[in-house]
Scaffold this active site. Structure first.
Site, PDB file in Angstrom:
ATOM      1  CG  ASP A  99      -1.931   1.000   1.343  1.00 40.19           C
ATOM      2  OD1 ASP A  99      -2.154   1.700   0.356  1.00 40.19           O
ATOM      3  OD2 ASP A  99      -2.538   1.156   2.431  1.00 40.19           O
ATOM      4  CG  PHE A 150     -10.336  -1.210   4.251  1.00 37.37           C
ATOM      5  CD1 PHE A 150      -9.052  -1.335   4.771  1.00 37.37           C
ATOM      6  CD2 PHE A 150     -11.356  -1.948   4.835  1.00 37.37           C
ATOM      7  CE1 PHE A 150      -8.790  -2.170   5.850  1.00 37.37           C
ATOM      8  CE2 PHE A 150     -11.108  -2.787   5.924  1.00 37.37           C
ATOM      9  CZ  PHE A 150      -9.815  -2.892   6.426  1.00 37.37           C
ATOM     10  NE  ARG A 163      -5.753 -11.463  10.571  1.00 38.56           N
ATOM     11  CZ  ARG A 163      -5.018 -10.413  10.238  1.00 38.56           C
ATOM     12  NH1 ARG A 163      -4.663 -10.220   8.999  1.00 38.56           N
ATOM     13  NH2 ARG A 163      -4.627  -9.555  11.168  1.00 38.56           N
TER      14      ARG A 163
HETATM   15  P1  5GP Z   1       2.035  -0.654   3.669  1.00 39.85           P
HETATM   16  O1  5GP Z   1       3.119  -0.659   4.705  1.00 39.85           O
HETATM   17  O2  5GP Z   1       2.514  -0.971   2.278  1.00 39.85           O
HETATM   18  O3  5GP Z   1       1.248   0.635   3.722  1.00 39.85           O
HETATM   19  O4  5GP Z   1       0.943  -1.692   4.071  1.00 39.85           O
HETATM   20  C1  5GP Z   1       1.125  -3.034   4.144  1.00 39.85           C
HETATM   21  C2  5GP Z   1       0.170  -3.614   5.156  1.00 39.85           C
HETATM   22  O5  5GP Z   1      -0.992  -2.780   5.328  1.00 39.85           O
HETATM   23  C3  5GP Z   1      -0.371  -4.933   4.704  1.00 39.85           C
HETATM   24  O6  5GP Z   1       0.408  -5.993   5.177  1.00 39.85           O
HETATM   25  C4  5GP Z   1      -1.741  -4.981   5.323  1.00 39.85           C
HETATM   26  O7  5GP Z   1      -1.652  -5.515   6.624  1.00 39.85           O
HETATM   27  C5  5GP Z   1      -2.152  -3.553   5.449  1.00 39.85           C
HETATM   28  N1  5GP Z   1      -3.102  -3.148   4.394  1.00 39.85           N
HETATM   29  C6  5GP Z   1      -2.875  -2.348   3.334  1.00 39.85           C
HETATM   30  N2  5GP Z   1      -3.976  -2.195   2.583  1.00 39.85           N
HETATM   31  C7  5GP Z   1      -4.936  -2.929   3.191  1.00 39.85           C
HETATM   32  C8  5GP Z   1      -6.314  -3.183   2.890  1.00 39.85           C
HETATM   33  O8  5GP Z   1      -6.895  -2.740   1.896  1.00 39.85           O
HETATM   34  N3  5GP Z   1      -6.976  -3.991   3.775  1.00 39.85           N
HETATM   35  C9  5GP Z   1      -6.398  -4.517   4.896  1.00 39.85           C
HETATM   36  N4  5GP Z   1      -7.144  -5.277   5.666  1.00 39.85           N
HETATM   37  N5  5GP Z   1      -5.100  -4.313   5.189  1.00 39.85           N
HETATM   38  C10 5GP Z   1      -4.377  -3.531   4.345  1.00 39.85           C
END
Ligand code: 5GP
Length: 189
Positions: A99, A150, A163
């Site tokens: 993300d 999301f 999950r």
């Molecule tokens: P980043 O560090 O790249 O922002 O995010 C990675 C983590 O954010 C992922 O391992 C996940 O746990 C969480 N995450 C990012 N987008 C989503 C989403 O759309 N739904 C959920 N449930 N978790 C997300």
């Protein structure tokens, strides 16, 4: 009607393709790659992916946290480290989603600096582009998402729930409100 982003059949097809890509990458390697899943979200993806990978491999897990409800806090905590020796080994880091990019760039750097592996290959089921904060490139991507949605299901949680659903979807406001009520009731038990 649920807004389904990836059906279970699509997930299986993606995992089959990614496993073949990884076989190509490691078929001539003289060491056994270690697949490291990022807990907890990547678990279902990790398990589906390794079913389709037919060469020798080892498994391990690492746990970090950065998410609070429906958005990233941007602060990453290492909660559980890997347990097997990955020095001079090929590491395949397996994440459910990228993300902001902060988690994977932190983890890749952490593993490289602490363990000095032969290589670190990064695999993600979903590459969600709009909120990227660091320029991080995954080596193998299941699907790219250009909208900031999301997601829940297939490892993706809402406050630790959902999950276990075997596909990925966007929860409705009504579903989130109902879950909030249930979670609040549960926390008082
Ligand atoms: P980043 O560090 O790249 O922002 O995010 C990675 C983590 O954010 C992922 O391992 C996940 O746990 C969480 N995450 C990012 N987008 C989503 C989403 O759309 N739904 C959920 N449930 N978790 C997300």
């Amino acid at each position: 009607m649920k807004e389904i982003v990836l059906s279970h059949d699509e997930i299986v097809q993606i995992c089959t393709r990614l496993a073949k890509e990884l076989e190509e990458r490691f078929k001539n390697s003289n060491t056994i790659p270690v697949f490291v899943g990022v807990l907890k979200g990547a678990c279902p993806f990790f398990m589906e992916l390794i079913k389709h990978y037919s060469l020798p491999m080892k498994t391990d897990f690492i746990q970090v946290s950065s998410y609070d409800g429906t958005s990233s806090t941007g602060v990453i905590h290492l909660k559980q480290d890997i347990s097997i020796d990955i020095r001079n080994k090929d590491v395949v880091l397996i994440e459910d989603i990228i993300d902001t990019g902060l988690t994977l760039s932190y983890l890749k750097q952490y593993i490289e600096i602490k363990y000095n592996p032969k290589s670190v290959t990064v695999v993600t089921l979903i590459d969600k582009k709009p909120l990227r904060r660091v320029d991080f490139k995954c080596d193998h991507v299941g699907v790219t998402l250009n909208e900031n949605k999301f997601l829940v299901g297939f490892g993706f949680d809402y406050k630790e729930v959902l999950r276990n659903v075997d596909y990925v979807y966007v929860p409705s406001k009504k579903e989130i409100a109902e879950l909030d009520k249930l979670i609040s009731k549960d926390s008082k038990m």
